[in-house]
Design a protein around this motif. Structure first.
Motif, short mmCIF file in Angstrom:
data_model
loop_
_atom_site.label_atom_id
_atom_site.label_comp_id
_atom_site.label_asym_id
_atom_site.label_seq_id
_atom_site.Cartn_x
_atom_site.Cartn_y
_atom_site.Cartn_z
N ASP A 298 0.87 -1.18 0.00
CA ASP A 298 0.00 0.00 0.00
C ASP A 298 0.90 1.22 0.00
OD1 ASP A 298 -2.68 -0.83 -0.09
OD2 ASP A 298 -2.56 -1.51 1.98
N GLN A 299 1.07 1.83 -1.16
CA GLN A 299 1.92 3.01 -1.27
C GLN A 299 1.07 4.27 -1.11
OE1 GLN A 299 3.66 1.82 -5.11
NE2 GLN A 299 5.65 1.89 -4.11
N ARG A 300 1.67 5.27 -0.46
CA ARG A 300 0.96 6.53 -0.22
C ARG A 300 1.85 7.67 -0.67
NH1 ARG A 300 0.86 3.96 5.71
NH2 ARG A 300 -0.50 2.21 5.22
N PRO A 301 1.25 8.86 -0.96
CA PRO A 301 2.06 10.01 -1.37
C PRO A 301 3.10 10.35 -0.30
CG PRO A 301 -0.27 10.42 -1.80
CD PRO A 301 -0.19 9.15 -1.01
N ASN A 302 4.35 10.52 -0.73
CA ASN A 302 5.45 10.89 0.16
C ASN A 302 5.68 9.87 1.27
OD1 ASN A 302 5.75 13.39 -1.27
ND2 ASN A 302 4.01 14.19 -0.11
N ASP A 303 5.29 8.62 1.04
CA ASP A 303 5.44 7.57 2.06
C ASP A 303 5.63 6.25 1.33
OD1 ASP A 303 5.33 5.81 4.13
OD2 ASP A 303 3.38 6.45 4.91
N VAL B 73 4.02 -5.47 -5.75
CA VAL B 73 2.80 -5.05 -6.44
C VAL B 73 2.09 -3.97 -5.66
CG1 VAL B 73 0.63 -5.83 -7.42
CG2 VAL B 73 2.54 -7.40 -7.27
N ASN B 74 1.75 -2.91 -6.35
CA ASN B 74 0.91 -1.87 -5.76
C ASN B 74 -0.52 -2.39 -5.69
OD1 ASN B 74 -1.09 0.45 -6.09
ND2 ASN B 74 0.77 1.55 -5.56
N SER C 266 2.21 -1.16 -12.19
CA SER C 266 1.92 -1.61 -10.83
C SER C 266 2.90 -2.63 -10.27
CB SER C 266 0.51 -2.23 -10.78
OG SER C 266 -0.46 -1.32 -11.25
N VAL C 267 3.77 -3.19 -11.10
CA VAL C 267 4.63 -4.28 -10.67
C VAL C 267 6.11 -3.93 -10.86
CG1 VAL C 267 5.26 -6.70 -11.08
CG2 VAL C 267 2.88 -5.99 -11.24
#
Length: 322
Positions: free
Chosen positions: A87-92, A163-164, A256-257
């Motif tokens: 689980d990718q998040r902005p600036n994280d 994987v996102n 995504s990968v």
């Protein structure tokens, strides 16, 4: 051994990029389109080879390191993959919401698949601390995750696929959704999941795979649902034949990968390994919940880690041909 699991694995996301290659009816320019997409997915190996504490495994790893990569593939040797659903998040950088290990052995015609419970308490390699295993990705990305998983299992990992999770949901939509057999009814994320056979789109599948607090088995129940969806994605991805849909799927995979599996190795895996695989065996890592310092952990005993280690070692041993 060459350094390197979506929630997608080699047969669904990475191998998806090779379906075009395997069909003689597609024109030559599409081959290059696939190769370009895989090049976008590729990341070079990120860490040295792990040397197991198990003398037998240590000896095999040393032998493999000394062999040429092409020779290993020509011999169709077993390999394993760590799948990180992130689980990718902005600036994280985010956390690895899912950690799945697959060992692939064409001689035994099978894949062994298991989740590592995200709250498993273990040493975070390179951090000098003990924490939940999924925090390794937040602290040090793929490299720290790989080192920590290898230490946890006492077994080297050959490849990884990152994987996102939002991309995973879009990919499920493109393959027409997935079918699952839900063992009990529950509500999660504003959606009702009835008991029995369900057809889920991408966003529903993501919700279905994430619920755990209302599951009687907790994280283990969540892991079982993740594996069920993963198997459906694997079957659907390998049956895609429409050219337009393949190109759409490739676009999603490229965005995504990320993986350290090269295009040449992917071709070998799909052409030489995939036809030999006819079953997927699953196993659970057993443990118990415990609060330490006010934080809930999943405690896996040394005996259980040894059991899983031995299962991996046994499955990675080439079957004797008669």
């Amino acid at each position: 051994m060459k350094r390197p699991m979506k929630k997608i694995l080699i047969w669904s996301s990475a191998a998806l990029a090779l379906i075009v290659v395997l069909s003689g009816s597609y024109v030559w320019y599409m081959y290059h389109s696939v190769e370009k997409t895989v090049a976008q997915m590729y990341e070079p190996p990120v860490k040295p080879v792990y040397v197991s504490r198990d003398p037998e495994v240590k000896s095999k790893v040393k032998t493999k390191v000394e062999e040429a990569a092409v020779q290993k593939l020509d011999n169709r040797e077993p390999f394993n993959v760590l799948v990180l659903g992130v689980d990718q998040r902005p600036n994280d950088r985010g956390r690895s919401d899912t950690m799945i290990v697959l060992t692939v052995n064409p001689a035994k015609q099978s894949i062994l698949m298991f989740n590592i419970p995200r709250d498993s308490r273990t040493e975070i390699i390179g951090r000098g601390s003990v924490d939940k295993i999924n925090h390794a990705y937040a602290f040090g990305g793929v490299e720290m995750s790989l080192q920590t998983v290898e230490n946890f299992l006492d077994y080297p990992i050959d490849y990884y696929i990152k994987v996102n999770m939002e991309g995973f949901a879009r990919l499920i939509d493109l393959i027409g959704g997935v079918k699952v057999d839900n063992p009990f009814a529950f509500n999660y994320g504003g959606h009702e999941f009835k008991q029995g056979k369900l057809s889920l789109n991408g966003s529903e599948a993501l919700l279905y795979s994430r619920m755990r607090f209302d599951d009687p088995k907790g994280d283990l129940g969540r892991n079982a649902r993740q594996r069920a969806i993963l198997q459906e994605v694997m079957k659907s991805a390998m049956n895609v034949s429409n050219v337009t849909r393949i190109q759409d799927l490739l676009n999603e995979v490229g965005d995504s990968v990320k993986t350290d599996i090269t295009f040449e190795h992917m071709k070998k895996f799909v052409m030489e390994y995939r036809p030999a695989i006819n079953r997927i065996d699953t196993v659970e890592i057993e443990g118990s919940g415990k609060k330490i310092g006010g934080i809930w952990y999943y405690i896996v005993t040394d005996a259980e880690r040894t059991r899983i280690h031995n299962m991996i070692k046994d499955h990675m041993t080439t079957a004797i041909r008669t």
